[in-house]
Write a protein that holds these residues in place. Structure first.
Motif, PDB file in Angstrom:
ATOM      1  N   VAL A 247       7.411 -35.143 -26.235  1.00 38.10           N
ATOM      2  CA  VAL A 247       8.192 -35.644 -27.364  1.00 38.10           C
ATOM      3  C   VAL A 247       9.344 -34.679 -27.608  1.00 38.10           C
ATOM      4  CG1 VAL A 247       8.170 -36.119 -29.851  1.00 38.10           C
ATOM      5  CG2 VAL A 247       6.218 -36.805 -28.431  1.00 38.10           C
ATOM      6  N   ARG A 248      10.562 -35.199 -27.620  1.00 36.06           N
ATOM      7  CA  ARG A 248      11.740 -34.361 -27.818  1.00 36.06           C
ATOM      8  C   ARG A 248      12.075 -34.295 -29.300  1.00 36.06           C
ATOM      9  NH1 ARG A 248      13.789 -30.585 -24.780  1.00 36.06           N
ATOM     10  NH2 ARG A 248      13.668 -31.958 -22.959  1.00 36.06           N
TER      11      ARG A 248
ATOM     12  N   ALA B  79       0.310 -34.939 -27.982  1.00 34.67           N
ATOM     13  CA  ALA B  79       1.657 -34.769 -27.442  1.00 34.67           C
ATOM     14  C   ALA B  79       2.005 -33.303 -27.274  1.00 34.67           C
ATOM     15  CB  ALA B  79       2.689 -35.438 -28.355  1.00 34.67           C
ATOM     16  N   LEU B  80       2.977 -33.063 -26.394  1.00 30.81           N
ATOM     17  CA  LEU B  80       3.664 -31.782 -26.333  1.00 30.81           C
ATOM     18  C   LEU B  80       5.036 -31.985 -26.958  1.00 30.81           C
ATOM     19  CD1 LEU B  80       2.978 -30.308 -22.767  1.00 30.81           C
ATOM     20  CD2 LEU B  80       1.592 -30.177 -24.841  1.00 30.81           C
ATOM     21  N   LEU B  81       5.332 -31.199 -27.984  1.00 36.32           N
ATOM     22  CA  LEU B  81       6.598 -31.308 -28.698  1.00 36.32           C
ATOM     23  C   LEU B  81       7.565 -30.266 -28.144  1.00 36.32           C
ATOM     24  CD1 LEU B  81       5.157 -31.557 -32.344  1.00 36.32           C
ATOM     25  CD2 LEU B  81       5.428 -33.375 -30.635  1.00 36.32           C
TER      26      LEU B  81
ATOM     27  N   PRO C 131      11.043 -38.329 -22.261  1.00 37.00           N
ATOM     28  CA  PRO C 131      10.376 -37.950 -23.512  1.00 37.00           C
ATOM     29  C   PRO C 131      10.656 -38.967 -24.616  1.00 37.00           C
ATOM     30  CG  PRO C 131      11.637 -36.107 -22.604  1.00 37.00           C
ATOM     31  CD  PRO C 131      12.021 -37.318 -21.834  1.00 37.00           C
ATOM     32  N   GLN C 132       9.695 -39.128 -25.515  1.00 36.96           N
ATOM     33  CA  GLN C 132       9.900 -39.952 -26.703  1.00 36.96           C
ATOM     34  C   GLN C 132      10.644 -39.140 -27.753  1.00 36.96           C
ATOM     35  OE1 GLN C 132       6.207 -41.712 -28.177  1.00 36.96           O
ATOM     36  NE2 GLN C 132       5.242 -41.332 -26.198  1.00 36.96           N
ATOM     37  N   SER C 133      11.243 -39.828 -28.697  1.00 46.76           N
ATOM     38  CA  SER C 133      11.770 -39.144 -29.877  1.00 46.76           C
ATOM     39  C   SER C 133      10.612 -38.891 -30.834  1.00 46.76           C
ATOM     40  CB  SER C 133      12.836 -39.991 -30.566  1.00 46.76           C
ATOM     41  OG  SER C 133      12.231 -41.131 -31.183  1.00 46.76           O
TER      42      SER C 133
ATOM     43  N   LEU D 291       5.846 -40.629 -34.010  1.00 49.48           N
ATOM     44  CA  LEU D 291       5.172 -40.665 -35.304  1.00 49.48           C
ATOM     45  C   LEU D 291       4.908 -42.093 -35.759  1.00 49.48           C
ATOM     46  CD1 LEU D 291       7.055 -37.823 -37.234  1.00 49.48           C
ATOM     47  CD2 LEU D 291       4.680 -37.780 -36.438  1.00 49.48           C
ATOM     48  N   GLU D 292       5.844 -42.981 -35.482  1.00 51.82           N
ATOM     49  CA  GLU D 292       5.690 -44.381 -35.906  1.00 51.82           C
ATOM     50  C   GLU D 292       4.476 -45.034 -35.249  1.00 51.82           C
ATOM     51  OE1 GLU D 292       8.320 -48.529 -36.049  1.00 51.82           O
ATOM     52  OE2 GLU D 292       9.199 -46.684 -35.246  1.00 51.82           O
ATOM     53  N   ALA D 293       4.206 -44.659 -33.998  1.00 53.27           N
ATOM     54  CA  ALA D 293       3.096 -45.278 -33.273  1.00 53.27           C
ATOM     55  C   ALA D 293       1.772 -44.554 -33.466  1.00 53.27           C
ATOM     56  CB  ALA D 293       3.428 -45.312 -31.773  1.00 53.27           C
TER      57      ALA D 293
END
Length: 270
Positions: free
Chosen positions: A180-181, A151-153, A108-110, A115-117
């Motif tokens: 996304v974690r 995304a799925l958060l 998972p991404q942070s 958000l940055e991308a």
């Protein structure tokens, strides 16, 4: 005599009950995922071919999987033609559709990285608060991919992770929608709001009518667990509370069915 089958670089015997092929070590299980289903495997090959570690397939699937098998030969990735019983064993399911793959998990991404991308403009994401059933997760991923959800958060402590069953139900959608974690809940909410998102708690009763409420361009739907729903404090922290009106003949929709309705309404408004 010519044949459509490419040469196999992998000559080990078929998997036996209790062998490593049937039960990978724990560390391998944490890092690798055993996928099954034609669309699930082909989606990984299309997007992340380097993640593929092994392929098992039925002989009948060879013509459809020629590009994948040729890639395996070129990159020295093992594949093996096996019988139906072995595929059942490897997938732990009869719904393998003639192919099983062992692939590296995509971590998972942070939230900050995601958000940055993220480009400017309309964007919708799903915050899954306690959803755990793999078939529901797979159906949610399929709907999310269909409607272009970003995304799925996942809450910080959520054990939710992609499984082979979820990936098969998603029919390739698992590769299109990143996980996304999140960090601490209050920080995650502040970060999302800072990026222009409105958070909408989806509730069975007492919310605004989904079909009569203007939906913002940047929206996070917050979905609760199957059965008990979402955490009350999280629902209270959201900007909106939305309900899907119905006939009253049943209490509510299944979380995966509700997700499809929610996403279709957001997409319609765009």
């Amino acid at each position: 005599m010519p044949t459509d089958r490419p040469p196999s670089p992998w000559k080990r015997p078929p998997p036996q009950a209790g062998a490593d092929d049937a039960a990978p070590p724990r560390r391998q299980r944490d890092e690798e995922l055993r996928l099954y289903g034609l669309n699930a495997v082909q989606a990984v090959f299309a997007r992340r071919p380097a993640a593929i570690r092994k392929i098992y397939l039925a002989e009948a699937r060879i013509p459809q999987l020629q590009p994948l098998l040729k890639w395996c030969v070129a990159h020295r990735v093992g594949y093996r033609v096996v019988d139906e019983a072995d595929l059942h064993k490897l997938a732990a399911s009869k719904h393998h559709e003639g192919v099983v793959a062992e692939v590296l998990r995509e971590p998972p991404q942070s939230l900050a990285t995601w958000l940055e991308a993220l480009p400017a403009g309309p964007c919708c994401a799903l915050w899954l608060d306690g959803v755990g059933n793999p078939h529901n997760l797979g159906a949610i991923l399929r709907s999310a991919a269909h409607f272009g959800i970003r995304a799925l958060l996942l809450p910080k402590a959520s054990p939710l992770a992609l499984s082979g069953a979820a990936a098969r139900v998603a029919e390739g959608g698992a590769e299109a929608v990143p996980f996304v974690r999140l960090g601490r809940e209050d920080n995650a909410i502040a970060q999302l709001r800072g990026a222009g998102f409105t958070l909408a708690a989806t509730v069975v009763r007492g919310g605004q009518d989904l079909f009569a409420t203007p939906l913002p361009q940047r929206l996070v739907y917050v979905l609760g667990a199957e059965g008990e729903g979402m955490d009350a404090s999280l629902a209270a922290a959201c900007d909106l509370r939305l309900s899907i009106p119905g006939s009253g003949a049943v209490e509510s929709l299944n979380v995966a069915a509700a997700t499809a309705v929610l996403l279709a309404q957001w997409a319609r408004a765009r």
